[in-house]
Write a protein that holds these residues in place. Sequence first.
Motif, mmCIF file in Angstrom:
data_model
loop_
_atom_site.group_PDB
_atom_site.id
_atom_site.type_symbol
_atom_site.label_atom_id
_atom_site.label_comp_id
_atom_site.label_asym_id
_atom_site.label_seq_id
_atom_site.Cartn_x
_atom_site.Cartn_y
_atom_site.Cartn_z
ATOM 1 N N UNK A 580 24.917 42.528 -23.525
ATOM 2 C CA UNK A 580 24.087 43.290 -24.456
ATOM 3 C C UNK A 580 23.890 42.528 -25.759
ATOM 4 N N UNK A 581 24.952 41.887 -26.245
ATOM 5 C CA UNK A 581 24.856 41.140 -27.495
ATOM 6 C C UNK A 581 23.916 39.946 -27.335
ATOM 7 N N UNK A 582 24.014 39.256 -26.205
ATOM 8 C CA UNK A 582 23.140 38.103 -25.958
ATOM 9 C C UNK A 582 21.681 38.539 -25.900
ATOM 10 N N UNK A 583 21.400 39.636 -25.206
ATOM 11 C CA UNK A 583 20.027 40.129 -25.116
ATOM 12 C C UNK A 583 19.503 40.569 -26.473
ATOM 13 N N UNK A 584 20.323 41.259 -27.254
ATOM 14 C CA UNK A 584 19.900 41.707 -28.576
ATOM 15 C C UNK A 584 19.631 40.531 -29.509
ATOM 16 N N UNK A 585 20.433 39.476 -29.389
ATOM 17 C CA UNK A 585 20.198 38.280 -30.216
ATOM 18 C C UNK A 585 18.836 37.675 -29.902
ATOM 19 N N UNK A 586 18.433 37.710 -28.649
ATOM 20 C CA UNK A 586 17.107 37.221 -28.297
ATOM 21 C C UNK A 586 16.005 38.049 -28.914
ATOM 22 N N UNK A 587 16.238 39.345 -29.088
ATOM 23 C CA UNK A 587 15.235 40.193 -29.718
ATOM 24 C C UNK A 587 14.944 39.804 -31.150
ATOM 25 N N UNK A 588 15.937 39.266 -31.860
ATOM 26 C CA UNK A 588 15.724 38.831 -33.251
ATOM 27 C C UNK A 588 14.681 37.722 -33.305
ATOM 28 N N UNK A 589 14.797 36.750 -32.421
ATOM 29 C CA UNK A 589 13.831 35.644 -32.404
ATOM 30 C C UNK A 589 12.441 36.126 -31.992
ATOM 31 N N UNK A 590 12.389 37.143 -31.136
ATOM 32 C CA UNK A 590 11.093 37.656 -30.704
ATOM 33 C C UNK A 590 10.370 38.354 -31.854
ATOM 34 N N UNK A 591 11.101 38.966 -32.766
ATOM 35 C CA UNK A 591 10.462 39.562 -33.937
ATOM 36 C C UNK A 591 9.772 38.499 -34.781
ATOM 37 N N UNK A 592 10.413 37.346 -34.926
ATOM 38 C CA UNK A 592 9.784 36.265 -35.670
ATOM 39 C C UNK A 592 8.545 35.760 -34.930
#
Length: 637
Positions: A580-592
């Motif tokens: 879950x943490x790995x997937x959520x970290x990817x979401x941060x880059x997708x916002x950019x």
Amino acid sequence: MVEVERSPTLQGESADKAAKPSPTLSGSTRNPSIERVSKSAHEQSPLLSPTTETLDDDEEEAEEEHELMSEPSAANGEPHDEAEWQETKSLWYMILLTISIGGLQIAWSVELSNGSPYLLSLGLSKSLMALVWIAGPITGTLVQPYIGILSDNCRSKWGKRKPFMAAGALATMVSLCALAWVREIVGGILGLFGADRESKFVHVSIIVVAVLFVYLLDFAINTVQAAIRAFILDCAPSHQQEAANSMASRVVGVGNIIGYVAGYMDLPKYMWFFGNTQFKVLCVIASIALGSTVFLSSATIKERDASLEKAPPKTGGLIAFFKTVFSSIMRLPPQTRKVCEVQFFAWIGFFPQLFYSSAYVGDIYVQPFLEKNPNMTPDEIDKLYEQATRVGTFALLIYAITSLSTNVLLPFLIAPTYDSQVVSSGVSMRSQKSYTTRTSRFFDSIVIPWLTLRRAWLIAHCIFAACMFSTLIVSTVWGATVIIGVVGVSWALTLWAPFAIISAEISKRHALRRSRQSEGGMSMGENDDEDDDDSDQAGIILGIHNMAIAAPQIIATLGSSILFKFLQKPRGTPGDHSLSVVLAAGGIFTLFAAFLTSRIKDEVEVPGEALEDGRRGNRRETRPMLAQRQSFGGLEY
């Protein structure tokens, strides 16, 4: 002179010319207005934009039936000039043009969904698995630009892309089947020299050769993928690039579903003649699908005769390759450069989602069982995770269905931007149709004017980020399946939007350049240096775009490994939330990536186009036009 009626799929005449009655009917007693409409219906493509004239009910039904049954005669024709290449193509042409990428997707799905379990069954350790699967990003970063350069410089009479499509498809088929039968191949060869098939040497040799075949497979897949993407760009008219890439994403969605359904079935039970294991049967099916679809596209879609083009510049070795890539990166068209920037950050988030979605759902499934039974035996844990894998695969099936449904339905709602203009003979003109039908009017009425393709892509990034953040709080299998299913919407736009934007810009630039050369109105002077430079051809630009996709996958892999190092727990231990943490970290880059998407323009502007129009006394129209139903749509094809 008697005017010859043209095929419905060849749309070179303007709307005014199409509206003129045939001289052979000048003495007819028929109603002239009906004759004009009937003539237009035959001469104009069903994909072109409607104006105000309408048909009665009987003619509407006949016209819709004619549109549905029209054949892609342009595919086998002999286009004579740029205007003919830019003629609007039919539904069947688009299907035949893009079907090969569907066959390729089946091969991809076999590798992604069954590759890891197969390598583990050979005895490969999990610590070495990362070194194997990093082959994909590495070959994608290097191979596709290289194949792009080679195909751009190819001068075969069969075209620039078809030789690489054929060679790549053949190499992929051989690599897949060799990987599936690696035990028999290595064991049989070493057995000829007296080696014991059960010995450690043979066992290690099988693993080494299997890893080698994986790398060869990734090399071959990237070769055929680079060729197919450039083939689609080259053979679709400039004003139908958005439609062609949307059709490609639909075909990819179909390939995904076929791959996941096949992987879920007990294939050896029904197709025992293809092999005695699931992986063997899947590899045979994927090879047949890829070979047949590539052959179908190559046989029915005519590519430009590359032997008629000017000789390519001499190329050197590896240094020259990197020099060409660097030069092309510096010369990327503006829209393409922005798309590559978006893709770089978006794929840092997408890569973990693609590889860990099923594991994430399966991990949620096993947690309650592990908490209730903390002392399960290894056999019980293996059975539990085997069931969890099936639950995760079901979530991926929902994901694939959602993606395909989005690709089928969303084009009816999006206001077209990159398909709104036709570039032919140096003139920017609008596609027009002299009639409408009830179907076309209905589809035009459901278009959301403000929802352009670029804005839909931006929204898709935000949806993806929201889903990834939700993985931190969702604790049920049903909720996790919904999250992965919704991500299918974002995946559909990822397969469509970037390729449509890039293809529209490249195709428009090339159409202008060819029109200038064919007219002979301009010499190869300083104003044409940029257009005539070989570093901005489709193959190398699409290769660079793939670098923007593949390079962040390496970053994502390394970043995920670091997070797993600190957060993961041993297999079978409850309370592991590292995925879950790995997937959520990817979401941060997708916002950019969403922020960068907002900077992309909704229109493709090509330097020199205004100058070209000015030389002919033409004034460009910049107002938006809803031509979607005619350049892309369902029944309105």
